[in-house]
Scaffold this active site. Structure first.
Site, PDB file in Angstrom:
ATOM      1  N   PRO A  66       0.850  -1.193   0.000  1.00 19.43           N
ATOM      2  CA  PRO A  66       0.000   0.000   0.000  1.00 19.43           C
ATOM      3  C   PRO A  66       0.883   1.240   0.000  1.00 19.43           C
ATOM      4  CG  PRO A  66      -0.044  -1.075   2.152  1.00 19.43           C
ATOM      5  CD  PRO A  66       0.720  -1.969   1.236  1.00 19.43           C
ATOM      6  N   HIS A  67       0.514   2.223  -0.822  1.00 20.93           N
ATOM      7  CA  HIS A  67       1.341   3.416  -0.938  1.00 20.93           C
ATOM      8  C   HIS A  67       0.499   4.621  -1.326  1.00 20.93           C
ATOM      9  CE1 HIS A  67       1.192   1.514  -4.923  1.00 20.93           C
ATOM     10  NE2 HIS A  67       1.240   2.741  -5.405  1.00 20.93           N
ATOM     11  N   ALA A  68       1.026   5.781  -0.970  1.00 19.40           N
ATOM     12  CA  ALA A  68       0.343   7.031  -1.297  1.00 19.40           C
ATOM     13  C   ALA A  68       1.347   8.172  -1.230  1.00 19.40           C
ATOM     14  CB  ALA A  68      -0.809   7.287  -0.325  1.00 19.40           C
TER      15      ALA A  68
END
Length: 153
Positions: A66-68
């Site tokens: 998960p990344h942002a």
């Protein structure tokens, strides 16, 4: 860039109590907030959930990344979470996720964000990192495995 430059014992955790990916994401953001690495935990959580809506970051083989990108941070933050039981992350291969690399990056450091994701991908695909880390019994052992396996890249 080396992942081991961004991950220390404070950024390794176990997450077996979390039943679904949104709860896990919330729990991981809370850890980062408690360690004073994030100022805006709601913004970070929302950015991660928005990214998941585009498609699961459960990349298969029991791994999720998960990344942002965030305005509220200045660098890259990498947190490594292990789940011995596995979490339904709606992965592309439908397998429960046991290794999570959560990556948050400054919108000003897009290149570093991409390099971090690529480095994690190579680590997972080109080494025995996942197998070894799932049998590790301590945070220090996990960090040693990260250093050893990353040195092979």
């Amino acid at each position: 860039m080396n992942l081991s430059d961004y991950v220390d014992e404070d950024l390794v955790c176990e997450v077996d109590g979390s039943p679904d990916k949104n709860t896990v994401l919330s729990d991981l953001v809370e850890i980062l907030y408690d360690k004073e690495l994030l100022k805006d935990k709601e913004g970070a959580y929302d950015a991660l959930v928005d990214r998941e809506k585009l498609g699961s970051t459960g990349v298969g083989e029991e791994v999720a990344i998960p990344h942002a990108k965030l305005d509220s941070i200045d660098d890259v933050i990498v947190l490594l979470a292990i789940s011995k039981k596995g979490i339904d992350f709606e992965s592309i291969d439908k397998q429960p996720v046991k290794v999570i690399f959560l990556v948050l990056a400054s919108v000003k450091k897009m290149n570093l964000h991409l390099k971090t994701l690529a480095r994690i991908s190579r680590l997972i695909k080109s080494t025995d990192f996942k197998t070894k880390v799932l049998s590790a019994s301590s945070k220090s052992e996990i960090l040693n495995i990260l250093n050893e396996e990353e040195a092979k890249l």
